[in-house]
Design a protein around this motif. Structure first.
Motif, PDB file in Angstrom:
ATOM      1  N   PHE A 314       0.830  -1.205   0.000  1.00  0.00           N
ATOM      2  CA  PHE A 314       0.000   0.000   0.000  1.00  0.00           C
ATOM      3  C   PHE A 314       0.866   1.258   0.000  1.00  0.00           C
ATOM      4  O   PHE A 314       0.639   2.200  -0.776  1.00  0.00           O
ATOM      5  N   GLY A 315       1.878   1.284   0.843  1.00  0.00           N
ATOM      6  CA  GLY A 315       2.729   2.468   0.974  1.00  0.00           C
ATOM      7  C   GLY A 315       3.521   2.806  -0.266  1.00  0.00           C
ATOM      8  O   GLY A 315       3.956   3.962  -0.444  1.00  0.00           O
ATOM      9  N   ALA A 316       3.712   1.838  -1.144  1.00  0.00           N
ATOM     10  CA  ALA A 316       4.492   2.083  -2.367  1.00  0.00           C
ATOM     11  C   ALA A 316       3.827   3.112  -3.273  1.00  0.00           C
ATOM     12  O   ALA A 316       4.500   3.823  -4.036  1.00  0.00           O
ATOM     13  N   PHE A 317       2.518   3.231  -3.194  1.00  0.00           N
ATOM     14  CA  PHE A 317       1.774   4.114  -4.091  1.00  0.00           C
ATOM     15  C   PHE A 317       1.885   5.582  -3.695  1.00  0.00           C
ATOM     16  O   PHE A 317       1.353   6.453  -4.375  1.00  0.00           O
ATOM     17  N   ARG A 318       2.603   5.824  -2.601  1.00  0.00           N
ATOM     18  CA  ARG A 318       2.968   7.191  -2.251  1.00  0.00           C
ATOM     19  C   ARG A 318       3.739   7.861  -3.384  1.00  0.00           C
ATOM     20  O   ARG A 318       3.723   9.084  -3.537  1.00  0.00           O
ATOM     21  N   ALA A 319       4.391   7.054  -4.200  1.00  0.00           N
ATOM     22  CA  ALA A 319       5.177   7.567  -5.323  1.00  0.00           C
ATOM     23  C   ALA A 319       4.327   8.283  -6.366  1.00  0.00           C
ATOM     24  O   ALA A 319       4.859   9.020  -7.210  1.00  0.00           O
ATOM     25  N   LEU A 320       3.018   8.107  -6.303  1.00  0.00           N
ATOM     26  CA  LEU A 320       2.134   8.693  -7.314  1.00  0.00           C
ATOM     27  C   LEU A 320       1.580  10.054  -6.902  1.00  0.00           C
ATOM     28  O   LEU A 320       0.906  10.705  -7.706  1.00  0.00           O
ATOM     29  N   LEU A 321       1.832  10.455  -5.654  1.00  0.00           N
ATOM     30  CA  LEU A 321       1.344  11.759  -5.193  1.00  0.00           C
ATOM     31  C   LEU A 321       2.333  12.859  -5.550  1.00  0.00           C
ATOM     32  O   LEU A 321       3.544  12.691  -5.418  1.00  0.00           O
ATOM     33  N   ARG A 322       1.795  13.977  -5.988  1.00  0.00           N
ATOM     34  CA  ARG A 322       2.622  15.139  -6.305  1.00  0.00           C
ATOM     35  C   ARG A 322       2.010  16.370  -5.667  1.00  0.00           C
ATOM     36  O   ARG A 322       0.784  16.512  -5.593  1.00  0.00           O
ATOM     37  N   GLU A 323       2.882  17.296  -5.200  1.00  0.00           N
ATOM     38  CA  GLU A 323       2.413  18.548  -4.632  1.00  0.00           C
ATOM     39  C   GLU A 323       2.871  19.712  -5.495  1.00  0.00           C
ATOM     40  O   GLU A 323       4.044  19.806  -5.851  1.00  0.00           O
ATOM     41  N   THR A 364      13.966  -1.759   3.903  1.00  0.00           N
ATOM     42  CA  THR A 364      14.478  -2.085   2.570  1.00  0.00           C
ATOM     43  C   THR A 364      13.353  -2.501   1.635  1.00  0.00           C
ATOM     44  O   THR A 364      13.314  -2.101   0.467  1.00  0.00           O
ATOM     45  N   LEU A 365      12.411  -3.293   2.142  1.00  0.00           N
ATOM     46  CA  LEU A 365      11.278  -3.725   1.324  1.00  0.00           C
ATOM     47  C   LEU A 365      10.384  -2.540   0.978  1.00  0.00           C
ATOM     48  O   LEU A 365       9.951  -2.395  -0.176  1.00  0.00           O
ATOM     49  N   TRP A 366      10.050  -1.726   1.956  1.00  0.00           N
ATOM     50  CA  TRP A 366       9.229  -0.548   1.695  1.00  0.00           C
ATOM     51  C   TRP A 366       9.860   0.303   0.590  1.00  0.00           C
ATOM     52  O   TRP A 366       9.167   0.773  -0.315  1.00  0.00           O
ATOM     53  N   GLN A 367      11.157   0.486   0.664  1.00  0.00           N
ATOM     54  CA  GLN A 367      11.858   1.303  -0.333  1.00  0.00           C
ATOM     55  C   GLN A 367      11.830   0.628  -1.706  1.00  0.00           C
ATOM     56  O   GLN A 367      11.618   1.289  -2.733  1.00  0.00           O
ATOM     57  N   ALA A 368      12.042  -0.684  -1.737  1.00  0.00           N
ATOM     58  CA  ALA A 368      12.052  -1.413  -3.006  1.00  0.00           C
ATOM     59  C   ALA A 368      10.679  -1.375  -3.676  1.00  0.00           C
ATOM     60  O   ALA A 368      10.569  -1.208  -4.899  1.00  0.00           O
ATOM     61  N   ASN A 369       9.632  -1.533  -2.888  1.00  0.00           N
ATOM     62  CA  ASN A 369       8.274  -1.474  -3.442  1.00  0.00           C
ATOM     63  C   ASN A 369       7.971  -0.076  -3.986  1.00  0.00           C
ATOM     64  O   ASN A 369       7.323   0.070  -5.026  1.00  0.00           O
ATOM     65  N   TYR A 370       8.409   0.941  -3.270  1.00  0.00           N
ATOM     66  CA  TYR A 370       8.233   2.321  -3.738  1.00  0.00           C
ATOM     67  C   TYR A 370       8.878   2.490  -5.112  1.00  0.00           C
ATOM     68  O   TYR A 370       8.305   3.108  -6.015  1.00  0.00           O
ATOM     69  N   ARG A 371      10.077   1.936  -5.273  1.00  0.00           N
ATOM     70  CA  ARG A 371      10.798   2.088  -6.550  1.00  0.00           C
ATOM     71  C   ARG A 371      10.081   1.379  -7.693  1.00  0.00           C
ATOM     72  O   ARG A 371      10.157   1.819  -8.841  1.00  0.00           O
ATOM     73  N   ILE A 372       9.394   0.269  -7.378  1.00  0.00           N
ATOM     74  CA  ILE A 372       8.622  -0.422  -8.411  1.00  0.00           C
ATOM     75  C   ILE A 372       7.508   0.483  -8.925  1.00  0.00           C
ATOM     76  O   ILE A 372       7.320   0.644 -10.142  1.00  0.00           O
ATOM     77  N   VAL A 373       6.761   1.086  -8.017  1.00  0.00           N
ATOM     78  CA  VAL A 373       5.678   1.982  -8.415  1.00  0.00           C
ATOM     79  C   VAL A 373       6.234   3.217  -9.108  1.00  0.00           C
ATOM     80  O   VAL A 373       5.684   3.679 -10.121  1.00  0.00           O
ATOM     81  N   ASP A 374       7.326   3.733  -8.593  1.00  0.00           N
ATOM     82  CA  ASP A 374       7.926   4.927  -9.200  1.00  0.00           C
ATOM     83  C   ASP A 374       8.409   4.639 -10.616  1.00  0.00           C
ATOM     84  O   ASP A 374       8.324   5.500 -11.506  1.00  0.00           O
ATOM     85  N   SER A 375       8.899   3.431 -10.839  1.00  0.00           N
ATOM     86  CA  SER A 375       9.338   3.037 -12.169  1.00  0.00           C
ATOM     87  C   SER A 375       8.165   3.005 -13.149  1.00  0.00           C
ATOM     88  O   SER A 375       8.275   3.471 -14.291  1.00  0.00           O
ATOM     89  N   VAL A 376       7.039   2.464 -12.703  1.00  0.00           N
ATOM     90  CA  VAL A 376       5.840   2.451 -13.542  1.00  0.00           C
ATOM     91  C   VAL A 376       5.371   3.883 -13.801  1.00  0.00           C
ATOM     92  O   VAL A 376       4.958   4.223 -14.915  1.00  0.00           O
ATOM     93  N   ARG A 377       5.436   4.717 -12.781  1.00  0.00           N
ATOM     94  CA  ARG A 377       5.054   6.122 -12.948  1.00  0.00           C
ATOM     95  C   ARG A 377       5.886   6.784 -14.040  1.00  0.00           C
ATOM     96  O   ARG A 377       5.356   7.506 -14.906  1.00  0.00           O
ATOM     97  N   LYS A 378       7.166   6.544 -14.025  1.00  0.00           N
ATOM     98  CA  LYS A 378       8.053   7.152 -15.024  1.00  0.00           C
ATOM     99  C   LYS A 378       7.750   6.627 -16.431  1.00  0.00           C
ATOM    100  O   LYS A 378       7.784   7.389 -17.404  1.00  0.00           O
ATOM    101  N   ASP A 379       7.446   5.343 -16.529  1.00  0.00           N
ATOM    102  CA  ASP A 379       7.084   4.779 -17.837  1.00  0.00           C
ATOM    103  C   ASP A 379       5.796   5.411 -18.363  1.00  0.00           C
ATOM    104  O   ASP A 379       5.697   5.756 -19.556  1.00  0.00           O
ATOM    105  N   LEU A 380       4.809   5.556 -17.478  1.00  0.00           N
ATOM    106  CA  LEU A 380       3.544   6.167 -17.889  1.00  0.00           C
ATOM    107  C   LEU A 380       3.730   7.634 -18.263  1.00  0.00           C
ATOM    108  O   LEU A 380       3.101   8.136 -19.205  1.00  0.00           O
ATOM    109  N   LEU A 381       4.596   8.308 -17.535  1.00  0.00           N
ATOM    110  CA  LEU A 381       4.865   9.712 -17.834  1.00  0.00           C
ATOM    111  C   LEU A 381       5.534   9.858 -19.198  1.00  0.00           C
ATOM    112  O   LEU A 381       5.196  10.750 -19.983  1.00  0.00           O
ATOM    113  N   LEU A 382       6.458   8.948 -19.495  1.00  0.00           N
ATOM    114  CA  LEU A 382       7.125   8.979 -20.797  1.00  0.00           C
ATOM    115  C   LEU A 382       6.129   8.714 -21.920  1.00  0.00           C
ATOM    116  O   LEU A 382       6.146   9.416 -22.953  1.00  0.00           O
ATOM    117  N   ASP A 383       5.272   7.735 -21.719  1.00  0.00           N
ATOM    118  CA  ASP A 383       4.245   7.440 -22.723  1.00  0.00           C
ATOM    119  C   ASP A 383       3.331   8.641 -22.935  1.00  0.00           C
ATOM    120  O   ASP A 383       2.960   8.969 -24.079  1.00  0.00           O
TER     121      ASP A 383
END
Length: 390
Positions: A314-323, A364-383
């Motif tokens: 659940f916490g990994a999706f913090r990567a999708l919030l922007r201020e 370490t897991l929390w951080q790794a999961n965040y990076r997975i979501v952040d990676s998808v975010r970057k791919d979607l942003l590029l698209d």
């Protein structure tokens, strides 16, 4: 005639009082299943009331697949006439005398009753423990101890932080939700959802304190007190992150329950990709083959999953919030990203460990999961940028 109780102990520690000679306290950790079922409680004038929100929270903690009950719960305080421990048998012999007004459970009656009444519902392969604080001494003033212990027990973390007048932003955000009337904002409210659970969701998405993958809101799982302190600290500031996050609570609840519902299927997909059988219900911290419900909207689910597994995903999706300009928004819909990254997140989580307590506390897991979501975010942003150019 003395009343003696014999039971197995997992650990025993002894401390002699530095202030009162002849008074010894024994700290005993034992399995729920080994807790005697008929310990007297007459010494405590405040008999357990199991219909309050606090009591229901205790019952849920007992039945939960989480295994860290002995860490999160204050335990049970007992005044005894005599205590004996046989180390080679791990056997405790507890003499509670023949006067129930002076010996028995002094504090923690709600915890005791919650365990005794609900331990049969715990998965047979799951071990959960409780702490006993056993006080022995001839010169004890039992009434004084009882008053002090029970007075403090009545004060919840919420009351200690004096947050009762600071929930309006949450109430406003959830006023149209089906579960709005079931939220307990005060001590001893007979309602299903403790306010603490909603604050925890917001804490997990606190991008002011946890702006990137260099930090992680692990306390959302492991440190209830830290969550309340963070909520309290923000009030009176010019940039209260919880005022900005409160309107997103319905989204956060929806996302959390989406993960709660679909995690077993994602686990199946992950195991199938490796040519293995899932056997999800056999995982430590997962209860299956029953009727369970999501935490907030009470949708029917087949598995009761430890929050130790749920929160780092659940916490990994913090990567999708922007201020921007003082306002928070989703850069991409978290439900869409869950469809893309869900299986990877589940795989990463269960490959890390199958002990939910270790998983929930793994920065370490929390951080790794965040990076997975952040990676998808970057791919979607590029698209998105490429589509805009075309």
């Amino acid at each position: 005639m003395s009343s003696t109780f014999n039971f197995k102990a997992s650990a025993v520690r002894t401390i002699e009082s530095p202030s009162q000679k002849g008074v010894t306290t024994y700290f005993v950790y034992l399995n729920f299943r080994d807790l005697p079922s008929n310990l007297p409680m007459e010494v405590n004038p405040r008999q357990p009331k199991m219909t309050t929100a606090v009591a229901k929270s205790l019952i849920n903690a007992v039945k939960s697949p989480d295994t860290d009950f002995d860490i999160n719960n204050r335990g049970i305080v007992i005044v005894a006439k005599q205590f004996k421990f046989t180390p080679n048998q791990n056997l405790v012999s507890l003499d509670l005398g023949d006067d129930p007004q002076n010996y028995g459970i002094l504090d923690g009656g709600h915890t005791y009753k919650a365990i005794i009444d609900n331990r049969d519902q715990i998965h047979s392969g799951l071990d959960k423990f409780v702490k006993l604080e056993i006080i022995v001494g001839e010169q004890l003033t039992v009434s004084r101890i009882a008053d002090a212990r029970n007075t403090s027990a009545q004060v919840s973390d919420i009351a200690l932080f004096e947050l009762d007048d600071k929930f309006d932003l949450i109430k406003d955000s959830l006023s149209n939700e089906q579960y709005a009337s079931e939220i307990a904002y005060k001590d001893n409210e007979n309602k299903r959802i403790p306010i603490a659970e909603l604050i925890r969701l917001m804490f997990t998405f606190n991008i002011k304190r946890f702006p990137d993958d260099s930090t992680a809101p692990v306390s959302a799982y492991s440190g209830k007190q830290a969550v309340f302190k963070d909520y309290q600290k923000e009030f009176g500031t010019d940039n209260n992150i919880y005022e900005k996050l409160a309107p997103f609570l319905p989204d956060l609840v929806d996302l959390y329950e989406l993960i709660q519902k679909e995690l077993p299927n994602k686990y199946q997909e992950y195991k199938n990709s490796e040519g293995k059988n899932a056997a999800f219900g056999r995982i430590r911290g997962v209860e299956g083959s029953g009727s369970y419900y999501t935490d907030f909207t009470e949708q029917s689910i087949n598995y009761n999953i430890s929050t130790g597994f749920l929160m780092p995903i659940f916490g990994a999706f913090r990567a999708l919030l922007r201020e921007s300009d003082g306002k928070i928004s989703w850069e991409f819909d978290p439900k869409d990203v869950w469809k893309i990254a869900g299986t990877r997140l589940v795989q990463n989580t269960f490959d890390t460990d199958t002990n939910p307590q270790q998983v929930g506390k793994s920065k370490t897991l929390w951080q790794a999961n965040y990076r997975i979501v952040d990676s998808v975010r970057k791919d979607l942003l590029l698209d998105k940028l490429l589509n805009e150019r075309n």
